[in-house]
Design a protein around this motif. Structure first.
Motif, PDB file in Angstrom:
ATOM      1  N   SER A 100       0.773  -1.257  -0.123  1.00  0.00           N
ATOM      2  CA  SER A 100      -0.026  -0.036  -0.158  1.00  0.00           C
ATOM      3  C   SER A 100       0.921   1.060   0.106  1.00  0.00           C
ATOM      4  O   SER A 100       2.059   1.296   0.472  1.00  0.00           O
ATOM      5  CB  SER A 100      -0.835  -0.137   1.240  1.00  0.00           C
ATOM      6  OG  SER A 100      -0.174   0.269   2.355  1.00  0.00           O
ATOM      7  N   GLU A 101       0.189   2.413  -0.446  1.00  0.00           N
ATOM      8  CA  GLU A 101       1.022   3.821  -0.346  1.00  0.00           C
ATOM      9  C   GLU A 101       1.558   4.033   1.157  1.00  0.00           C
ATOM     10  O   GLU A 101       2.440   4.456   1.237  1.00  0.00           O
ATOM     11  CB  GLU A 101      -0.090   4.807  -0.767  1.00  0.00           C
ATOM     12  CG  GLU A 101       0.487   5.998  -1.482  1.00  0.00           C
ATOM     13  CD  GLU A 101       1.628   5.484  -2.638  1.00  0.00           C
ATOM     14  OE1 GLU A 101       2.946   6.003  -2.430  1.00  0.00           O
ATOM     15  OE2 GLU A 101       1.294   4.722  -3.611  1.00  0.00           O
ATOM     16  N   THR A 102       0.690   3.567   1.898  1.00  0.00           N
ATOM     17  CA  THR A 102       0.921   3.969   3.511  1.00  0.00           C
ATOM     18  C   THR A 102       2.232   3.027   3.721  1.00  0.00           C
ATOM     19  O   THR A 102       3.001   3.549   4.413  1.00  0.00           O
ATOM     20  CB  THR A 102      -0.158   3.515   4.393  1.00  0.00           C
ATOM     21  OG1 THR A 102      -1.521   4.111   3.803  1.00  0.00           O
ATOM     22  CG2 THR A 102       0.062   3.850   5.944  1.00  0.00           C
ATOM     23  N   LYS A 106       5.743   4.213   4.968  1.00  0.00           N
ATOM     24  CA  LYS A 106       6.441   3.943   6.376  1.00  0.00           C
ATOM     25  C   LYS A 106       7.979   3.245   6.170  1.00  0.00           C
ATOM     26  O   LYS A 106       8.825   3.461   6.925  1.00  0.00           O
ATOM     27  CB  LYS A 106       5.640   2.817   6.825  1.00  0.00           C
ATOM     28  CG  LYS A 106       4.347   3.117   7.599  1.00  0.00           C
ATOM     29  CD  LYS A 106       3.776   1.705   8.161  1.00  0.00           C
ATOM     30  CE  LYS A 106       2.326   2.423   8.712  1.00  0.00           C
ATOM     31  NZ  LYS A 106       1.333   1.147   9.110  1.00  0.00           N
ATOM     32  N   LEU A 107       8.134   2.606   4.924  1.00  0.00           N
ATOM     33  CA  LEU A 107       9.367   2.028   4.555  1.00  0.00           C
ATOM     34  C   LEU A 107      10.245   3.109   4.494  1.00  0.00           C
ATOM     35  O   LEU A 107      11.643   3.005   5.026  1.00  0.00           O
ATOM     36  CB  LEU A 107       9.135   1.133   3.233  1.00  0.00           C
ATOM     37  CG  LEU A 107       8.907  -0.216   3.220  1.00  0.00           C
ATOM     38  CD1 LEU A 107       8.715  -0.635   2.014  1.00  0.00           C
ATOM     39  CD2 LEU A 107      10.074  -1.137   4.314  1.00  0.00           C
ATOM     40  N   TYR A 110      11.421   4.593   7.618  1.00  0.00           N
ATOM     41  CA  TYR A 110      12.218   3.395   8.369  1.00  0.00           C
ATOM     42  C   TYR A 110      13.756   3.587   7.610  1.00  0.00           C
ATOM     43  O   TYR A 110      14.598   2.788   8.380  1.00  0.00           O
ATOM     44  CB  TYR A 110      11.500   2.024   8.389  1.00  0.00           C
ATOM     45  CG  TYR A 110      11.955   1.047   9.153  1.00  0.00           C
ATOM     46  CD1 TYR A 110      11.773   1.285  10.593  1.00  0.00           C
ATOM     47  CD2 TYR A 110      12.231  -0.075   8.683  1.00  0.00           C
ATOM     48  CE1 TYR A 110      12.214   0.196  11.448  1.00  0.00           C
ATOM     49  CE2 TYR A 110      12.618  -1.199   9.550  1.00  0.00           C
ATOM     50  CZ  TYR A 110      12.611  -0.889  10.970  1.00  0.00           C
ATOM     51  OH  TYR A 110      13.045  -1.724  11.867  1.00  0.00           O
ATOM     52  N   GLY A 111      13.875   4.200   6.738  1.00  0.00           N
ATOM     53  CA  GLY A 111      15.435   4.033   6.078  1.00  0.00           C
ATOM     54  C   GLY A 111      15.274   2.950   5.074  1.00  0.00           C
ATOM     55  O   GLY A 111      16.346   2.864   4.609  1.00  0.00           O
ATOM     56  N   ILE A 112      14.340   2.434   4.619  1.00  0.00           N
ATOM     57  CA  ILE A 112      14.435   1.276   3.421  1.00  0.00           C
ATOM     58  C   ILE A 112      13.763   1.827   2.352  1.00  0.00           C
ATOM     59  O   ILE A 112      12.462   2.376   2.359  1.00  0.00           O
ATOM     60  CB  ILE A 112      13.645   0.123   4.014  1.00  0.00           C
ATOM     61  CG1 ILE A 112      14.229  -0.524   5.197  1.00  0.00           C
ATOM     62  CG2 ILE A 112      13.735  -0.883   3.055  1.00  0.00           C
ATOM     63  CD1 ILE A 112      13.500  -1.554   5.746  1.00  0.00           C
ATOM     64  N   ALA A 113      14.209   1.722   1.095  1.00  0.00           N
ATOM     65  CA  ALA A 113      13.700   2.118   0.021  1.00  0.00           C
ATOM     66  C   ALA A 113      12.680   1.245  -0.476  1.00  0.00           C
ATOM     67  O   ALA A 113      12.822   0.015  -0.610  1.00  0.00           O
ATOM     68  CB  ALA A 113      14.876   2.271  -1.259  1.00  0.00           C
ATOM     69  N   PRO A 114      11.398   1.842  -0.738  1.00  0.00           N
ATOM     70  CA  PRO A 114      10.267   0.895  -0.987  1.00  0.00           C
ATOM     71  C   PRO A 114      10.460   0.156  -2.677  1.00  0.00           C
ATOM     72  O   PRO A 114      11.119   0.941  -3.268  1.00  0.00           O
ATOM     73  CB  PRO A 114       9.270   1.786  -0.911  1.00  0.00           C
ATOM     74  CG  PRO A 114       9.696   3.224  -1.191  1.00  0.00           C
ATOM     75  CD  PRO A 114      11.119   3.180  -0.742  1.00  0.00           C
TER      76      PRO A 114
END
Ligand SMILES: [Zn+2]
Length: 173
Positions: A100-102, A106-107, A110-114
């Motif tokens: 999801s866009e959310t 959040k990723l 959190y410092g993680i590339a979606p």
């Protein structure tokens, strides 16, 4: 939250969803199973206090899926369901587009590339067509993969050429 009496089917189903919304990815605790889009269906038999949850794993080899299954069962049992079945459905296969866009936001926080949009199953990555991965730190798209495997099997390790920070790319396939 109390679920008794749980005789209203709609109420019971909503209650089950409410419980499931709280179950998070064991590897990325900021992401809920809803964010990931892995919950396909929830069927509830209010009379029997039974719940049947259908999930599609992010990828079949993901070791986190077993933990998710246990979590789902555990949470629903504790919420008052007496019988909980978790069914795994592999087809259609989960793709990163279900995130999801959310979940993507959040990723990033959190410092993680979606995952890049439209990567489908992510097989393109394996075939050497690297997706454009934006740095979660500075947003630069000048990044390069360092390792196919990051801190877990679901992530690849990247480095940003602008801010020189290494970061995880979520590539669960
Ligand atoms: Zn950067």
């Amino acid at each position: 939250m109390t679920l008794t009496p749980m005789t209203d089917p709609d109420l019971a189903e909503r209650a089950a969803w409410a419980v499931l919304r709280d179950v998070t990815d064991p590897e990325i605790p900021v992401l809920t199973l809803e964010d990931l889009g892995v919950i396909r269906a929830v069927a509830v038999d209010a009379q029997a206090h039974a719940a049947h949850v259908t999930i599609t794993p992010t990828y079949s080899g993901c070791p986190a899926m077993q933990t998710m299954e246990i979590d789902i069962r555990d949470r629903l049992l504790r919420a008052g369901f007496k019988t909980v079945e978790v069914e795994t459905v592999l087809s259609p296969a989960w793709t990163t587009d279900w995130l999801s866009e959310t979940g993507r936001e959040k990723l990033r926080d959190y410092g993680i590339a979606p995952p890049a949009r439209g990567q489908g199953t992510g097989k393109a990555v394996l075939m050497g067509h690297d997706p454009v991965v934006a740095c979660p730190q500075c947003g630069s798209e000048d990044t390069k993969p360092i390792s196919e495997f990051g801190s877990t099997a679901c992530k690849a390790l990247y480095r940003c050429n602008s801010c020189l920070e290494p970061f995880d790319y979520f590539k669960c396939i």
